[in-house]
Design a protein around this motif. Sequence first.
Motif, PDB file in Angstrom:
ATOM      1  N   GLU A   1       0.834  -1.208   0.000  1.00 45.58           N
ATOM      2  CA  GLU A   1       0.000   0.000   0.000  1.00 45.58           C
ATOM      3  C   GLU A   1       0.866   1.253   0.000  1.00 45.58           C
ATOM      4  O   GLU A   1       0.513   2.252  -0.610  1.00 45.58           O
ATOM      5  CB  GLU A   1      -0.924  -0.009   1.215  1.00 45.58           C
ATOM      6  CG  GLU A   1      -1.860   1.164   1.297  1.00 45.58           C
ATOM      7  CD  GLU A   1      -2.942   1.164   0.223  1.00 45.58           C
ATOM      8  OE1 GLU A   1      -3.452   2.260  -0.089  1.00 45.58           O
ATOM      9  OE2 GLU A   1      -3.275   0.087  -0.294  1.00 45.58           O
ATOM     10  N   SER A   2       2.008   1.206   0.672  1.00 47.07           N
ATOM     11  CA  SER A   2       2.880   2.379   0.687  1.00 47.07           C
ATOM     12  C   SER A   2       3.578   2.570  -0.658  1.00 47.07           C
ATOM     13  O   SER A   2       3.869   3.684  -1.051  1.00 47.07           O
ATOM     14  CB  SER A   2       3.913   2.264   1.804  1.00 47.07           C
ATOM     15  OG  SER A   2       4.822   1.235   1.531  1.00 47.07           O
TER      16      SER A   2
ATOM     17  N   TRP B   1      -3.722   3.501  -2.915  1.00 48.89           N
ATOM     18  CA  TRP B   1      -5.048   3.483  -3.535  1.00 48.89           C
ATOM     19  C   TRP B   1      -5.105   2.577  -4.751  1.00 48.89           C
ATOM     20  O   TRP B   1      -5.891   2.795  -5.669  1.00 48.89           O
ATOM     21  CB  TRP B   1      -5.506   4.892  -3.904  1.00 48.89           C
ATOM     22  CG  TRP B   1      -5.581   5.806  -2.733  1.00 48.89           C
ATOM     23  CD1 TRP B   1      -4.653   6.700  -2.340  1.00 48.89           C
ATOM     24  CD2 TRP B   1      -6.661   5.912  -1.798  1.00 48.89           C
ATOM     25  NE1 TRP B   1      -5.070   7.341  -1.208  1.00 48.89           N
ATOM     26  CE2 TRP B   1      -6.308   6.884  -0.861  1.00 48.89           C
ATOM     27  CE3 TRP B   1      -7.888   5.259  -1.674  1.00 48.89           C
ATOM     28  CZ2 TRP B   1      -7.133   7.220   0.188  1.00 48.89           C
ATOM     29  CZ3 TRP B   1      -8.701   5.598  -0.624  1.00 48.89           C
ATOM     30  CH2 TRP B   1      -8.331   6.578   0.289  1.00 48.89           C
ATOM     31  N   ARG B   2      -4.285   1.542  -4.814  1.00 48.96           N
ATOM     32  CA  ARG B   2      -4.235   0.669  -5.980  1.00 48.96           C
ATOM     33  C   ARG B   2      -5.562  -0.032  -6.221  1.00 48.96           C
ATOM     34  O   ARG B   2      -6.053  -0.089  -7.355  1.00 48.96           O
ATOM     35  CB  ARG B   2      -3.129  -0.367  -5.802  1.00 48.96           C
ATOM     36  CG  ARG B   2      -2.971  -1.276  -6.989  1.00 48.96           C
ATOM     37  CD  ARG B   2      -1.802  -2.235  -6.796  1.00 48.96           C
ATOM     38  NE  ARG B   2      -1.592  -3.018  -7.988  1.00 48.96           N
ATOM     39  CZ  ARG B   2      -2.059  -4.248  -8.161  1.00 48.96           C
ATOM     40  NH1 ARG B   2      -2.747  -4.822  -7.215  1.00 48.96           N
ATOM     41  NH2 ARG B   2      -1.831  -4.897  -9.275  1.00 48.96           N
ATOM     42  N   THR B   3      -6.169  -0.574  -5.172  1.00 47.47           N
ATOM     43  CA  THR B   3      -7.424  -1.307  -5.351  1.00 47.47           C
ATOM     44  C   THR B   3      -8.552  -0.386  -5.783  1.00 47.47           C
ATOM     45  O   THR B   3      -9.387  -0.767  -6.605  1.00 47.47           O
ATOM     46  CB  THR B   3      -7.815  -2.041  -4.060  1.00 47.47           C
ATOM     47  OG1 THR B   3      -7.849  -1.109  -2.983  1.00 47.47           O
ATOM     48  CG2 THR B   3      -6.819  -3.135  -3.732  1.00 47.47           C
ATOM     49  N   VAL B   4      -8.569   0.841  -5.269  1.00 44.70           N
ATOM     50  CA  VAL B   4      -9.604   1.800  -5.674  1.00 44.70           C
ATOM     51  C   VAL B   4      -9.428   2.173  -7.138  1.00 44.70           C
ATOM     52  O   VAL B   4     -10.398   2.227  -7.905  1.00 44.70           O
ATOM     53  CB  VAL B   4      -9.562   3.056  -4.773  1.00 44.70           C
ATOM     54  CG1 VAL B   4     -10.532   4.108  -5.252  1.00 44.70           C
ATOM     55  CG2 VAL B   4      -9.848   2.683  -3.329  1.00 44.70           C
TER      56      VAL B   4
ATOM     57  N   ALA C   1     -14.643  -0.326 -13.762  1.00 41.29           N
ATOM     58  CA  ALA C   1     -15.981   0.249 -13.895  1.00 41.29           C
ATOM     59  C   ALA C   1     -16.072   1.137 -15.138  1.00 41.29           C
ATOM     60  O   ALA C   1     -17.042   1.045 -15.909  1.00 41.29           O
ATOM     61  CB  ALA C   1     -16.327   1.057 -12.644  1.00 41.29           C
ATOM     62  N   ALA C   2     -15.065   1.981 -15.370  1.00 37.84           N
ATOM     63  CA  ALA C   2     -15.075   2.845 -16.549  1.00 37.84           C
ATOM     64  C   ALA C   2     -14.943   2.023 -17.832  1.00 37.84           C
ATOM     65  O   ALA C   2     -15.612   2.310 -18.830  1.00 37.84           O
ATOM     66  CB  ALA C   2     -13.951   3.873 -16.465  1.00 37.84           C
TER      67      ALA C   2
END
Length: 80
Positions: free
Chosen positions: A40-41, A45-48, A55-56
């Motif tokens: 994550e560091s 926000w990789r999963t978001v 979605a796009a």
Amino acid sequence: QQWSTAIYSSNDDEDAAPTSRRRRKAAGLDPEMRSKLLSESIAPWRTVRLFLYVAAGSGAFIGGLITLSGVAAALSGARA
């Protein structure tokens, strides 16, 4: 007698270091949580971001299918 400021002190200096290392490691994070926090560091926000990309992309794909079906209908004369 030698006094130490460590919480887990020992009379031998040789025994103090491994004991403190053992205590620190036991109180630390488990490897799975550490790897999650590390990833994550590195990529915040990789999963978001991946969710938003999917979605796009799926929205664009559905929009393209609707447009292509309209174009195919117009070319065949079914829709004027």
